[in-house]
Design a protein around this motif. Sequence first.
Motif, short mmCIF file in Angstrom:
data_model
loop_
_atom_site.label_atom_id
_atom_site.label_comp_id
_atom_site.label_asym_id
_atom_site.label_seq_id
_atom_site.Cartn_x
_atom_site.Cartn_y
_atom_site.Cartn_z
N GLN A 1 0.82 -1.21 0.00
CA GLN A 1 0.00 0.00 0.00
C GLN A 1 0.86 1.27 0.00
OE1 GLN A 1 -4.05 -1.46 2.19
NE2 GLN A 1 -2.92 0.13 3.16
N PHE B 1 2.15 2.15 -3.37
CA PHE B 1 1.15 2.61 -4.32
C PHE B 1 1.34 4.09 -4.68
CE2 PHE B 1 -2.90 4.44 -5.54
CZ PHE B 1 -3.30 3.55 -6.54
N VAL B 2 1.73 4.89 -3.72
CA VAL B 2 1.88 6.34 -3.95
C VAL B 2 2.87 6.61 -5.08
CG1 VAL B 2 2.64 8.52 -2.90
CG2 VAL B 2 1.29 6.88 -1.57
N PRO C 1 1.84 3.04 -8.64
CA PRO C 1 0.54 2.38 -8.51
C PRO C 1 0.39 1.09 -9.32
CG PRO C 1 0.31 4.61 -9.41
CD PRO C 1 1.75 4.39 -9.11
N THR D 1 -5.21 5.98 -12.63
CA THR D 1 -4.73 5.88 -11.24
C THR D 1 -5.90 5.62 -10.30
OG1 THR D 1 -2.91 7.37 -11.75
CG2 THR D 1 -3.44 7.07 -9.42
N GLU D 2 -7.04 6.24 -10.56
CA GLU D 2 -8.22 5.99 -9.72
C GLU D 2 -8.67 4.54 -9.83
OE1 GLU D 2 -11.43 6.11 -7.19
OE2 GLU D 2 -9.63 7.34 -7.30
N ARG E 1 -6.37 2.51 -7.78
CA ARG E 1 -6.70 2.66 -6.36
C ARG E 1 -7.88 1.75 -6.01
NH1 ARG E 1 -10.16 4.45 -3.13
NH2 ARG E 1 -11.53 5.34 -4.71
N GLN E 2 -8.88 1.72 -6.89
CA GLN E 2 -10.03 0.85 -6.66
C GLN E 2 -9.61 -0.62 -6.64
OE1 GLN E 2 -12.88 1.79 -9.69
NE2 GLN E 2 -13.28 3.85 -8.87
N MET F 1 -6.80 -1.79 -5.63
CA MET F 1 -6.18 -2.04 -4.32
C MET F 1 -7.25 -2.27 -3.25
SD MET F 1 -2.87 -2.12 -4.54
CE MET F 1 -2.31 -1.85 -2.86
#
Length: 182
Positions: free
Chosen positions: A90, A93-94, A97, A157-158, A161-162, A164
């Motif tokens: 996690q 991820f920054v 990603p 990227t969104e 994030r989803q 993850m």
Amino acid sequence: MTTFAWVAVVVVAVVALAAVAYFVGQRQKRSSHLRERFGPEYERVVSESDNRREAEEELRAREERLKELDIRPLPPETRDSYAARWTEVQERFVDAPMFAVTEADQLVTSVMAERGYPTEDFEQRLSDLSVRHASTLDHYRTAHEISGRAARKEASTEELRQAMVHYRALFEELLQETTRGR
């Protein structure tokens, strides 16, 4: 017709009706069990099947297959190690990603393997997981689909994030599950 013959006909009819009622009740009971156990996966399998009976046979076969597997809980120290690795993924991820999503997929697969789930074929993984993890199965499907698009550089990227978030849902459930429901 004699009274005896009429009584025999009535008795046979009552027995036949009772047998039909019993079998219908048993079928409904099995359907209810499968619907409860598999949740949304039940509806998905039924909608993709030619008929409900065929779909329910498929779900019962999944239950039987899972009984043959040696699915085991993780020892506490192994769970802690996996949880720490998830935190690291996690954090990555920054900065990366796509790499983090790939790692998350691999980490979920590693936990599955360590628990005793076969991991060679994705569709078989879904089938095996559906017996005990039906509530998070859609999360896994969605994460895997996004991960595939990410590999082709087609995911935002969104969306990553989803992915993850979706992977985490199954990951946490796999870490916490005991041998209940065997």
